[in-house]
Scaffold this active site. Structure first.
Site, PDB file in Angstrom:
ATOM      1  N   ASP A  22       1.368  -0.045  -2.101  1.00  0.00           N
ATOM      2  CA  ASP A  22       0.329   0.931  -2.442  1.00  0.00           C
ATOM      3  C   ASP A  22      -0.445   0.533  -3.699  1.00  0.00           C
ATOM      4  OD1 ASP A  22      -1.116   3.272  -2.009  1.00  0.00           O
ATOM      5  OD2 ASP A  22       0.221   4.460  -3.280  1.00  0.00           O
ATOM      6  N   GLY A  23      -1.704   0.932  -3.721  1.00  0.00           N
ATOM      7  CA  GLY A  23      -2.522   0.748  -4.924  1.00  0.00           C
ATOM      8  C   GLY A  23      -3.655  -0.265  -4.768  1.00  0.00           C
ATOM      9  N   ARG A  26      -7.214   1.392  -5.691  1.00  0.00           N
ATOM     10  CA  ARG A  26      -7.419   1.617  -7.127  1.00  0.00           C
ATOM     11  C   ARG A  26      -7.564   0.299  -7.887  1.00  0.00           C
ATOM     12  NH1 ARG A  26      -2.328   5.070  -7.747  1.00  0.00           N
ATOM     13  NH2 ARG A  26      -2.093   4.342  -5.599  1.00  0.00           N
ATOM     14  N   TRP A  27      -6.824  -0.698  -7.449  1.00  0.00           N
ATOM     15  CA  TRP A  27      -6.926  -2.026  -8.090  1.00  0.00           C
ATOM     16  C   TRP A  27      -8.373  -2.529  -8.020  1.00  0.00           C
ATOM     17  CZ3 TRP A  27      -8.399  -6.897  -6.438  1.00  0.00           C
ATOM     18  CH2 TRP A  27      -7.995  -7.981  -7.239  1.00  0.00           C
ATOM     19  N   SER A  67      -0.289   3.253   7.842  1.00  0.00           N
ATOM     20  CA  SER A  67       0.473   4.401   8.325  1.00  0.00           C
ATOM     21  C   SER A  67      -0.250   5.115   9.457  1.00  0.00           C
ATOM     22  CB  SER A  67       0.715   5.385   7.172  1.00  0.00           C
ATOM     23  OG  SER A  67      -0.474   6.109   6.888  1.00  0.00           O
ATOM     24  N   ASN A  70      -3.213   6.694   7.995  1.00  0.00           N
ATOM     25  CA  ASN A  70      -4.297   5.900   7.405  1.00  0.00           C
ATOM     26  C   ASN A  70      -5.554   5.817   8.278  1.00  0.00           C
ATOM     27  OD1 ASN A  70      -1.984   3.637   5.737  1.00  0.00           O
ATOM     28  ND2 ASN A  70      -3.126   5.323   4.841  1.00  0.00           N
ATOM     29  N   GLU A 203      18.280   3.025  -2.272  1.00  0.00           N
ATOM     30  CA  GLU A 203      17.958   3.210  -3.685  1.00  0.00           C
ATOM     31  C   GLU A 203      16.457   2.981  -3.842  1.00  0.00           C
ATOM     32  OE1 GLU A 203      20.077   4.225  -5.954  1.00  0.00           O
ATOM     33  OE2 GLU A 203      21.777   4.142  -4.553  1.00  0.00           O
TER      34      GLU A 203
HETATM   35  C1  IPE Z   1       1.309   4.718   2.072  1.00  0.00           C
HETATM   36  O1  IPE Z   1       0.240   4.701   1.192  1.00  0.00           O
HETATM   37  C2  IPE Z   1       0.968   3.880   3.261  1.00  0.00           C
HETATM   38  C3  IPE Z   1       0.881   2.445   3.030  1.00  0.00           C
HETATM   39  C4  IPE Z   1       1.123   1.835   1.897  1.00  0.00           C
HETATM   40  C5  IPE Z   1       0.523   1.657   4.168  1.00  0.00           C
HETATM   41  P1  IPE Z   1      -0.884   5.825   1.195  1.00  0.00           P
HETATM   42  O2  IPE Z   1      -1.856   5.461   0.128  1.00  0.00           O
HETATM   43  O3  IPE Z   1      -1.428   5.992   2.566  1.00  0.00           O
HETATM   44  O4  IPE Z   1      -0.045   7.132   0.822  1.00  0.00           O
HETATM   45  P2  IPE Z   1      -0.495   8.455   0.117  1.00  0.00           P
HETATM   46  O5  IPE Z   1      -1.733   8.942   0.819  1.00  0.00           O
HETATM   47  O6  IPE Z   1      -0.764   8.127  -1.300  1.00  0.00           O
HETATM   48  O7  IPE Z   1       0.683   9.376   0.270  1.00  0.00           O
HETATM   49  C1  IPE Z   2      -2.298   0.643   0.203  1.00  0.00           C
HETATM   50  O1  IPE Z   2      -3.287   0.772  -0.772  1.00  0.00           O
HETATM   51  C2  IPE Z   2      -2.825   0.067   1.492  1.00  0.00           C
HETATM   52  C3  IPE Z   2      -2.939   1.050   2.581  1.00  0.00           C
HETATM   53  C4  IPE Z   2      -2.522   2.294   2.522  1.00  0.00           C
HETATM   54  C5  IPE Z   2      -3.560   0.601   3.809  1.00  0.00           C
HETATM   55  P1  IPE Z   2      -4.268   1.996  -0.807  1.00  0.00           P
HETATM   56  O2  IPE Z   2      -5.476   1.661   0.006  1.00  0.00           O
HETATM   57  O3  IPE Z   2      -3.589   3.256  -0.431  1.00  0.00           O
HETATM   58  O4  IPE Z   2      -4.666   2.028  -2.335  1.00  0.00           O
HETATM   59  P2  IPE Z   2      -4.837   3.295  -3.249  1.00  0.00           P
HETATM   60  O5  IPE Z   2      -3.556   4.062  -3.183  1.00  0.00           O
HETATM   61  O6  IPE Z   2      -5.991   4.064  -2.686  1.00  0.00           O
HETATM   62  O7  IPE Z   2      -5.107   2.727  -4.591  1.00  0.00           O
HETATM   63 MG    MG Z   3      -2.542   4.643  -1.499  1.00  0.00          MG
END
Ligand code: IPE
Ligand code: IPE
Ligand code: MG
Length: 238
Positions: A22-23, A26-27, A67, A70, A203
């Site tokens: 995740d992230g 935002r990165w 997910s 998504n 964990e």
């Molecule tokens: C979880 O991240 C799914 C993946 C990393 C593929 P999301 O960015 O979709 O989760 P939420 O929306 O922050 O819970």
């Molecule tokens: C995780 O990064 C990748 C997927 C969920 C597909 P995000 O796209 O959720 O990145 P943030 O959380 O918006 O930064």
């Molecule tokens: Mg995310």
């Protein structure tokens, strides 16, 4: 082996590590870049971290890539992710055997494009020739709840006795040990529908670092934190 693990320590390297990648968005946003640039960087991080886990002697690495929720994202972003996936699959088909990496996919793959499904089928064929190798499980159109419902339906249709053992044989993760360690970078403290069944006694290690910034040292750090945990599994420390 046969030696008792000292209290508060979990001997060696986990057999199975899972990561909620995740992230990415935002990165990219922090750099004034489109979210797609974050997904691209995140895909590179995955390659680097997968190789590292393999070199450490981890047997299974399961990563959350897309997910069941998504799909709510803008079509352009979903398209970028699917495009990166296609590229990853093509590269993997060319390199899996040489890299000795078994690739597998968890999730409801029937919702993916015919092209992706065909490439996934080709990786499955190659994976069949790599028994015992390090295995990377990529979760695509994956939801823990969806997986449980699919498994429940399959179990009901099989006519087998309802038991945890029989149920598990219908999960996407059938035959794979539960992850000992689940890592979530990106600063959020939630599970987001990941491995709901398999995480019963995992964990968790949470990190504020965004996934594209994740380094091999962050894996070392997560394993070090895991090793300090007192895993009781409902029992008492003896
Ligand atoms: C979880 O991240 C799914 C993946 C990393 C593929 P999301 O960015 O979709 O989760 P939420 O929306 O922050 O819970
Ligand atoms: C995780 O990064 C990748 C997927 C969920 C597909 P995000 O796209 O959720 O990145 P943030 O959380 O918006 O930064
Ligand atoms: Mg995310």
């Amino acid at each position: 082996m046969g030696m008792k693990t000292p209290a508060g320590e979990n001997g060696s390297i986990p057999r199975h590590i899972s990561i909620i990648m995740d992230g990415n968005g935002r990165w990219a946003q922090r750099r004034g870049l489109p979210r797609s640039a974050g997904h691209k960087a995140g895909a590179e991080t995955f390659r680097r971290i997968a190789r590292y886990c393999k070199d450490l002697g981890v047997e299974y690495l399961t990563v959350y890539a897309f997910s069941t929720e998504n799909w709510k994202r803008p079509a352009e972003e979903v398209g970028t992710i699917m495009g990166l996936l296609e590229k990853y699959l093509l590269d993997s088909i060319a390199e899996m055997e040489e890299d000795r990496i078994r690739l597998r996919f968890f999730g409801d793959l029937s919702a993916l494009s015919p092209r992706l499904q065909e490439l996934i089928a080709r990786t499955a064929e190659i994976a069949g020739r790599l028994p015992g190798c390090f295995q990377a499980n990529v979760c695509l159109n994956y939801g823990g709840r969806d997986e449980i419902v699919r498994a429940a339906r399959a179990l009901a249709e099989s006519g087998e006795e309802w038991s945890e053992e029989n149920f598990e044989r219908h999960l996407d993760s059938a035959g794979i040990p539960d992850p000992e360690l689940i890592i979530r970078p990106g600063g959020e403290y939630r599970v987001s529908n990941f491995l709901l069944w398999q995480s019963a006694y995992a964990e968790y290690v949470f990190s504020p670092k965004l996934w594209p910034d994740f380094q091999t040292e962050d894996i070392d750090d997560a394993i070090a934190r895991y090793r300090t945990r007192d895993r009781r599994f409902g029992g008492v420390q003896t």
